[in-house]
Design a protein around this motif. Structure first.
Motif, PDB file in Angstrom:
ATOM      1  N   GLY A   1      -5.737  -5.473  19.296  1.00  0.00           N
ATOM      2  CA  GLY A   1      -5.850  -5.444  17.846  1.00  0.00           C
ATOM      3  C   GLY A   1      -4.537  -5.127  17.184  1.00  0.00           C
ATOM      4  N   GLN A   2      -4.423  -5.557  15.912  1.00  0.00           N
ATOM      5  CA  GLN A   2      -3.231  -5.289  15.124  1.00  0.00           C
ATOM      6  C   GLN A   2      -3.650  -4.985  13.695  1.00  0.00           C
ATOM      7  OE1 GLN A   2       0.121  -4.948  15.860  1.00  0.00           O
ATOM      8  NE2 GLN A   2       0.171  -4.263  13.723  1.00  0.00           N
ATOM      9  N   VAL A   3      -3.318  -3.769  13.240  1.00  0.00           N
ATOM     10  CA  VAL A   3      -3.644  -3.351  11.884  1.00  0.00           C
ATOM     11  C   VAL A   3      -2.647  -3.976  10.918  1.00  0.00           C
ATOM     12  CG1 VAL A   3      -4.000  -1.369  10.369  1.00  0.00           C
ATOM     13  CG2 VAL A   3      -4.560  -1.204  12.796  1.00  0.00           C
ATOM     14  N   ASP A   4      -3.143  -4.466   9.784  1.00  0.00           N
ATOM     15  CA  ASP A   4      -2.269  -5.057   8.775  1.00  0.00           C
ATOM     16  C   ASP A   4      -1.449  -3.966   8.092  1.00  0.00           C
ATOM     17  OD1 ASP A   4      -3.424  -7.409   9.450  1.00  0.00           O
ATOM     18  OD2 ASP A   4      -4.421  -7.762   7.532  1.00  0.00           O
ATOM     19  N   PRO A   5      -0.169  -4.228   7.820  1.00  0.00           N
ATOM     20  CA  PRO A   5       0.660  -3.232   7.124  1.00  0.00           C
ATOM     21  C   PRO A   5       0.298  -3.148   5.643  1.00  0.00           C
ATOM     22  CG  PRO A   5       1.908  -5.240   7.487  1.00  0.00           C
ATOM     23  CD  PRO A   5       0.585  -5.433   8.187  1.00  0.00           C
ATOM     24  N   THR A   6       0.667  -2.044   5.016  1.00  0.00           N
ATOM     25  CA  THR A   6       0.464  -1.841   3.585  1.00  0.00           C
ATOM     26  C   THR A   6       1.823  -1.646   2.915  1.00  0.00           C
ATOM     27  OG1 THR A   6       0.284   0.569   3.717  1.00  0.00           O
ATOM     28  CG2 THR A   6      -1.721  -0.711   4.094  1.00  0.00           C
ATOM     29  N   ASP A   7       1.850  -1.777   1.589  1.00  0.00           N
ATOM     30  CA  ASP A   7       3.085  -1.577   0.826  1.00  0.00           C
ATOM     31  C   ASP A   7       3.200  -0.150   0.296  1.00  0.00           C
ATOM     32  OD1 ASP A   7       1.035  -1.704  -0.939  1.00  0.00           O
ATOM     33  OD2 ASP A   7       1.900  -3.245  -2.229  1.00  0.00           O
ATOM     34  N   VAL A   8       2.508   0.792   0.927  1.00  0.00           N
ATOM     35  CA  VAL A   8       2.562   2.196   0.539  1.00  0.00           C
ATOM     36  C   VAL A   8       3.572   2.903   1.434  1.00  0.00           C
ATOM     37  CG1 VAL A   8       1.232   4.334   0.317  1.00  0.00           C
ATOM     38  CG2 VAL A   8       0.163   2.133  -0.186  1.00  0.00           C
ATOM     39  N   PRO A   9       4.511   3.660   0.863  1.00  0.00           N
ATOM     40  CA  PRO A   9       5.461   4.408   1.701  1.00  0.00           C
ATOM     41  C   PRO A   9       4.734   5.365   2.643  1.00  0.00           C
ATOM     42  CG  PRO A   9       6.218   4.352  -0.570  1.00  0.00           C
ATOM     43  CD  PRO A   9       4.829   3.770  -0.562  1.00  0.00           C
ATOM     44  N   GLN A  10       5.407   5.685   3.725  1.00  0.00           N
ATOM     45  CA  GLN A  10       4.749   6.452   4.779  1.00  0.00           C
ATOM     46  C   GLN A  10       4.358   7.848   4.308  1.00  0.00           C
ATOM     47  OE1 GLN A  10       6.856   6.368   8.476  1.00  0.00           O
ATOM     48  NE2 GLN A  10       5.550   7.891   9.456  1.00  0.00           N
ATOM     49  N   ASP A  11       5.194   8.524   3.510  1.00  0.00           N
ATOM     50  CA  ASP A  11       4.846   9.869   3.062  1.00  0.00           C
ATOM     51  C   ASP A  11       3.637   9.850   2.124  1.00  0.00           C
ATOM     52  OD1 ASP A  11       6.264   8.475   1.170  1.00  0.00           O
ATOM     53  OD2 ASP A  11       7.326  10.229   0.399  1.00  0.00           O
ATOM     54  N   LEU A  12       3.552   8.820   1.245  1.00  0.00           N
ATOM     55  CA  LEU A  12       2.394   8.709   0.362  1.00  0.00           C
ATOM     56  C   LEU A  12       1.131   8.315   1.137  1.00  0.00           C
ATOM     57  CD1 LEU A  12       3.979   6.955  -2.764  1.00  0.00           C
ATOM     58  CD2 LEU A  12       3.540   9.402  -2.377  1.00  0.00           C
ATOM     59  N   MET A  13       1.311   7.512   2.193  1.00  0.00           N
ATOM     60  CA  MET A  13       0.164   7.154   3.028  1.00  0.00           C
ATOM     61  C   MET A  13      -0.385   8.384   3.754  1.00  0.00           C
ATOM     62  SD  MET A  13      -2.034   5.099   4.287  1.00  0.00           S
ATOM     63  CE  MET A  13      -1.479   3.455   3.819  1.00  0.00           C
ATOM     64  N   LYS A  14       0.506   9.249   4.233  1.00  0.00           N
ATOM     65  CA  LYS A  14       0.043  10.477   4.886  1.00  0.00           C
ATOM     66  C   LYS A  14      -0.705  11.374   3.896  1.00  0.00           C
ATOM     67  CE  LYS A  14       1.610  14.320   7.768  1.00  0.00           C
ATOM     68  NZ  LYS A  14       0.748  15.275   7.079  1.00  0.00           N
ATOM     69  N   GLU A  15      -0.190  11.453   2.663  1.00  0.00           N
ATOM     70  CA  GLU A  15      -0.877  12.245   1.646  1.00  0.00           C
ATOM     71  C   GLU A  15      -2.259  11.666   1.333  1.00  0.00           C
ATOM     72  OE1 GLU A  15       0.753  14.191  -2.385  1.00  0.00           O
ATOM     73  OE2 GLU A  15       0.507  12.017  -2.496  1.00  0.00           O
ATOM     74  N   LEU A  16      -2.335  10.329   1.292  1.00  0.00           N
ATOM     75  CA  LEU A  16      -3.614   9.672   1.029  1.00  0.00           C
ATOM     76  C   LEU A  16      -4.610   9.935   2.152  1.00  0.00           C
ATOM     77  CD1 LEU A  16      -5.454   7.666  -0.486  1.00  0.00           C
ATOM     78  CD2 LEU A  16      -4.271   5.812   0.716  1.00  0.00           C
ATOM     79  N   GLU A  17      -4.168   9.803   3.397  1.00  0.00           N
ATOM     80  CA  GLU A  17      -5.085  10.021   4.526  1.00  0.00           C
ATOM     81  C   GLU A  17      -5.524  11.476   4.634  1.00  0.00           C
ATOM     82  OE1 GLU A  17      -4.664   7.048   8.027  1.00  0.00           O
ATOM     83  OE2 GLU A  17      -2.646   7.812   7.659  1.00  0.00           O
ATOM     84  N   ASP A  18      -4.616  12.405   4.300  1.00  0.00           N
ATOM     85  CA  ASP A  18      -5.008  13.816   4.298  1.00  0.00           C
ATOM     86  C   ASP A  18      -6.056  14.093   3.228  1.00  0.00           C
ATOM     87  OD1 ASP A  18      -3.270  14.273   6.368  1.00  0.00           O
ATOM     88  OD2 ASP A  18      -1.639  15.012   5.090  1.00  0.00           O
ATOM     89  N   GLU A  19      -5.921  13.457   2.076  1.00  0.00           N
ATOM     90  CA  GLU A  19      -6.893  13.651   1.000  1.00  0.00           C
ATOM     91  C   GLU A  19      -8.238  13.034   1.364  1.00  0.00           C
ATOM     92  OE1 GLU A  19      -8.459  14.886  -2.628  1.00  0.00           O
ATOM     93  OE2 GLU A  19      -6.643  15.482  -1.540  1.00  0.00           O
ATOM     94  N   ILE A  20      -8.211  11.906   2.090  1.00  0.00           N
ATOM     95  CA  ILE A  20      -9.469  11.291   2.530  1.00  0.00           C
ATOM     96  C   ILE A  20     -10.173  12.180   3.543  1.00  0.00           C
ATOM     97  CG2 ILE A  20     -10.468   9.337   3.777  1.00  0.00           C
ATOM     98  CD1 ILE A  20      -8.351   7.554   2.551  1.00  0.00           C
ATOM     99  N   ASP A  21      -9.397  12.771   4.481  1.00  0.00           N
ATOM    100  CA  ASP A  21     -10.000  13.617   5.507  1.00  0.00           C
ATOM    101  C   ASP A  21     -10.523  14.928   4.920  1.00  0.00           C
ATOM    102  OD1 ASP A  21      -9.375  11.676   7.335  1.00  0.00           O
ATOM    103  OD2 ASP A  21      -7.507  12.630   7.983  1.00  0.00           O
ATOM    104  N   GLU A  22      -9.735  15.581   4.094  1.00  0.00           N
ATOM    105  CA  GLU A  22     -10.119  16.855   3.491  1.00  0.00           C
ATOM    106  C   GLU A  22      -9.790  16.812   2.007  1.00  0.00           C
ATOM    107  OE1 GLU A  22      -8.263  20.031   5.546  1.00  0.00           O
ATOM    108  OE2 GLU A  22      -9.187  19.572   7.488  1.00  0.00           O
ATOM    109  N   PRO A  23     -10.747  16.411   1.177  1.00  0.00           N
ATOM    110  CA  PRO A  23     -10.476  16.252  -0.262  1.00  0.00           C
ATOM    111  C   PRO A  23     -10.108  17.583  -0.917  1.00  0.00           C
ATOM    112  CG  PRO A  23     -12.557  15.208   0.365  1.00  0.00           C
ATOM    113  CD  PRO A  23     -12.116  16.031   1.524  1.00  0.00           C
ATOM    114  N   THR A  24      -9.054  17.538  -1.726  1.00  0.00           N
ATOM    115  CA  THR A  24      -8.640  18.695  -2.517  1.00  0.00           C
ATOM    116  C   THR A  24      -8.645  18.407  -4.005  1.00  0.00           C
ATOM    117  OG1 THR A  24      -6.301  18.076  -2.299  1.00  0.00           O
ATOM    118  CG2 THR A  24      -7.229  19.564  -0.633  1.00  0.00           C
ATOM    119  N   GLY A  25      -8.829  17.138  -4.384  1.00  0.00           N
ATOM    120  CA  GLY A  25      -8.868  16.772  -5.794  1.00  0.00           C
ATOM    121  C   GLY A  25      -7.555  16.302  -6.361  1.00  0.00           C
ATOM    122  N   ILE A  26      -6.527  16.184  -5.533  1.00  0.00           N
ATOM    123  CA  ILE A  26      -5.238  15.741  -6.050  1.00  0.00           C
ATOM    124  C   ILE A  26      -5.269  14.233  -6.274  1.00  0.00           C
ATOM    125  CG2 ILE A  26      -4.048  17.610  -4.851  1.00  0.00           C
ATOM    126  CD1 ILE A  26      -3.095  15.565  -2.791  1.00  0.00           C
TER     127      ILE A  26
END
Length: 763
Positions: free
Chosen positions: A305-330
């Protein structure tokens, strides 16, 4: 001692007439026997012991595998050897997909955690029977790669090939569902694998192929690795009866990543051994079997398998995934879509599937979606319950119950039974808070099911006399042509007791009395001791409306619980219930010549509430069960709306307003036929006594209607009672006479005659 005393003494003497009296059986042995049976049925000691032995054997096997694998990693003597990679495999896979490169972190990124659910379309290729290109058509390069790839497999013995393939129809599969668990390995320093790469994650899960014709599924379990930097996946996929060996995973990946991948796999094996030891020591033996009803196969698959890339920078993607895993409301960047391409290929069976644009949904997002759905469903079910309670309070009398049909409530109870089972199943599949949230709509569905079924049974009990067939159906007496005389008890005869069981409301000389009520003819019954249990049960179901209704409900519930796993049949079953929800009520209103008795509030509210669930699951493409939209659902919704409109119009224009005049004419019984007046010279101007209150039905002299006879003369004392006065009395089909007010109050409780117990038509 008299006879009665002797009989009582004999009844109280257990030894009378029996030299060997039968001793009463003690309840203690029965209790012990039942307890023993329950113990045997619930005792899992033997099963736990077997499972514990299996866990011990699995632990020993893992320790042995890890020992050989660690020796191979260290370069010492070992029984483990890494298989040689097939040189045709990677070029063949890259003919259908491209492995992604590492991205620039400042401009783009991949999803690092792929845990979730993926679904999409697939395309099948039979590598052993490729279509011959036509003249002038360019032969794809992968044709030759496919032939070279399967050349090493034993594909000549068709019997062995058929046994490996199994009963599953591989060519019919066009849909794929993947449930993925993706995690990084964090071993302890004491294990010796503390410096494993954090750029490689272990990935595992299940791949489900679906057959659109039969709605069956074929499942594969896969284990592999996920390279976080470039979004690539390499995995083995086997049938659940053939566990895979993760030690050979390095043979699939590029050569430059073999060493670090091998250490990650060793750390994963160490982690699995530690978890298995903890289960054994704590006694938490998993008694759930992994066996399912899916077909088995001997085909071994490889998953790339190969995941499609996104146009989101890596630091913002990490922030997004952290918010999905443990929502804080940011506030984070908009969530980009999760997509993946891939290939599933089997060498020993000569098959290949291409996965194009598989859509993914993270587990946390799905669980929040389930929670939102559960909230809306709870509100809708609560509204349905309130509407049902208000309607039952309106239709609580016998008159109200006689107007409604039991089948709409029976159909709704079956729908709620399906909803209850579906919500419970969804709660079992969902973990954590979503599982708790779906208990609310499940509980309300259960309450609705029970109350609607009970209400349907109550309606059946009230309407049961309608099904009674009588040998003679008496009709109201015709208008008499002879003078009417009233007979009153004579004071001179000194006999105040009337030997007759029943006083006829009208006694006319020279005319026969109304026909006596003839009890309904029933077939001769067989004594219970001569009947088999099956014959007795069938007879009881046929003769008892309540037993018949509960049998129908039980049968449908058994069917519902059986077919709830098969998706196509429940959809067809529920669609049929929705389509004919109000049809029977419309038919009953026309046949009985009375309106439905269902309020507009209940009809409109219930229909909209039912349509919410129907349209959500069969029209919304992103429902929680991922059911594909069905075009016919809009037709069902239109049919339901038309039925509600017809019921509302029946209250305005009459039950048969939409039928032609001859067809729509309903012969309703007239409780107020013309009656001859009593002799005006009689002491009491009465037609007789009311069969309910036992008071006389008096004639109001002011309501006399003088009419001329056909010969032109005045009828005089033979005058008929006027139209206004006619409403004060009611003559039943069984020739019992009542005050109209008394009969109305009686029919509000029961719809049978208070004297002969025969069913009465609506008043």
């Amino acid at each position: 001692m008299n006879t009665a005393d002797t009989r009582d003494a004999e009844a109280n003497n257990p030894t009378n007439g029996d030299p060997h009296p039968r001793r009463q059986r003690s309840s203690i042995p029965t209790f012990i026997f039942i307890s023993l049976v329950l113990y045997v049925l619930t005792d899992r000691g033997t099963e736990d012991s077997v499972l514990r032995n299996q866990y011990q054997e699995a632990l020993e096997s893992l320790n042995h595998q890890l020992g050989n694998y660690s020796a191979w990693l260290n370069g010492t003597e070992s029984n483990f050897t890494l298989p040689t990679a097939d040189t045709n495999l990677t070029p063949l896979v890259e003919s259908f997909m491209t492995f992604g490169p590492e991205l620039v972190p400042e401009t783009s990124s991949y999803y690092s955690n792929l845990t979730g659910f993926w679904r999409g379309d697939i395309r099948f290729y039979n590598l052993t029977d490729l279509p011959v290109p036509s003249d002038g058509e360019v032969v794809p390069e992968w044709y030759h790669l496919a032939k070279d790839f399967v050349a090493g497999a034993n594909m000549t013995n068709m019997t062995e090939v058929a046994e490996r393939i199994g009963p599953w129809n591989w060519t019919a599969s066009n849909k794929l569902a993947i449930s993925v668990g993706d995690k990084l390995v964090y071993p302890e320093k004491a294990t010796g694998y503390a410096n494993v790469s954090q750029e490689i994650a272990m990935i595992h899960g299940k791949i489900d192929f679906s057959d659109p014709d039969s709605s069956d599924e074929f499942r594969l379990d896969f284990d592999g690795v996920h390279f976080v930097k470039n979004g690539s996946i390499y995995a083995f996929a086997e049938s659940n009866s053939r566990p895979s060996d993760i030690r050979v995973l390095p043979s699939l990946i590029p050569e430059q990543r073999i060493n670090e991948t091998a250490h990650v796999i060793a750390a994963e094996m160490t982690s699995r051994i530690a978890k298995l030891k903890e289960k054994i020591s704590s006694g938490k033996i998993d008694t759930d079997s992994d066996d399912d009803d899916s077909p088995k196969s001997g085909c071994s698959f490889l998953f790339f398998g190969q995941v499609d890339p996104t146009d989101v920078p890596q630091d913002l993607m990490k922030e997004l995934e952290d918010e999905i895993d443990e929502p804080t409301g940011i506030t984070t960047v908009p969530r980009p879509p999760m997509k993946m391409n891939g290939v599933v290929v089997s060498k020993n069976c000569g098959m290949l599937y291409v996965l194009k644009d598989i859509n993914g949904l993270k587990s946390e997002r799905l669980y929040r979606k389930i929670t939102s759905y559960a909230g809306f469903s709870t509100i809708v079910n609560f509204i349905l319950l309130v509407l049902f309670t208000r309607q039952t309070s309106r239709s609580g009398s016998a008159t109200g119950l006689a107007r409604v049909s039991r089948y709409p409530f029976l159909a709704q109870s079956l729908i709620d039974a399906v909803a209850f089972v579906g919500h419970i199943t969804l709660g079992i599949l969902a973990e954590g808070r979503p599982a708790i949230s779906v208990l609310a709509p499940a509980g309300l569905s259960c309450i609705l099911f029970v109350q609607e079924a009970q209400f349907a049974v109550l309606i059946g009990q009230i309407q049961a006399p309608e099904d009674v067939e009588t040998a003679i159906r008496p009709t109201p007496p015709p208008a008499p042509t002879t003078p009417a005389t009233t007979t009153e008890p004579s004071a001179s005869n000194g006999n105040d007791n009337d030997d007759s069981d029943e006083t006829t409301p009208l006694n006319r000389p020279n005319e026969p009395a109304p026909p006596a009520a003839v009890p309904p003819t029933t077939p001769p019954t067989i004594p219970p001791h001569q009947q088999s249990f099956f014959r007795f049960l069938i007879h009881h179901i046929r003769t008892d409306p309540t037993a018949r209704l509960w049998t129908i409900i039980s049968f449908f519930l058994i069917v519902v619980f059986r077919i709830v796993v098969m998706l196509s049949l429940p959809l067809l079953f529920i669609g049929s219930l929705y389509a004919f929800l109000w049809i029977v009520q419309i038919y009953r209103a026309v046949r009985r010549g009375r309106t439905s008795g269902l309020s507009a509030e209940y009809l409109i509210g219930t229909t909209l509430g039912r349509l919410y669930f129907l349209l959500y699951f069969l029209a919304c493409p992103k429902n929680v069960l991922d059911i594909e939209p069905r075009p016919w659902v809009y037709l069902i919704a239109l049919i339901m709306i038309i039925q509600v409109i017809v019921l509302l119009l029946q209250d305005i224009f009459g039950p048969s307003f939409f039928l032609p005049g001859r067809v729509g004419t309903i012969d309703s019984y007239d409780y107020h036929p013309p009656m001859p007046l009593p002799d005006p010279e009689s002491p009491e101007q009465s037609l007789g006594d009311c069969a309910i209150c036992m008071d006389a039905i008096l004639v109001d002299p002011s309501l006399r209607d003088d009419k001329k006879s056909e010969g032109g003369g005045i009828l005089g004392k033979h005058r008929l009672w006027g139209q206004g006065a006619r409403k004060t009395y009611s003559l039943a089909p069984c020739h019992h006479l009542f005050h109209t007010a008394c009969l109305e109050r009686w029919l509000a409780i029961k719809n049978i005659c208070p004297q002969c117990r025969r069913p009465l038509p609506p008043l």
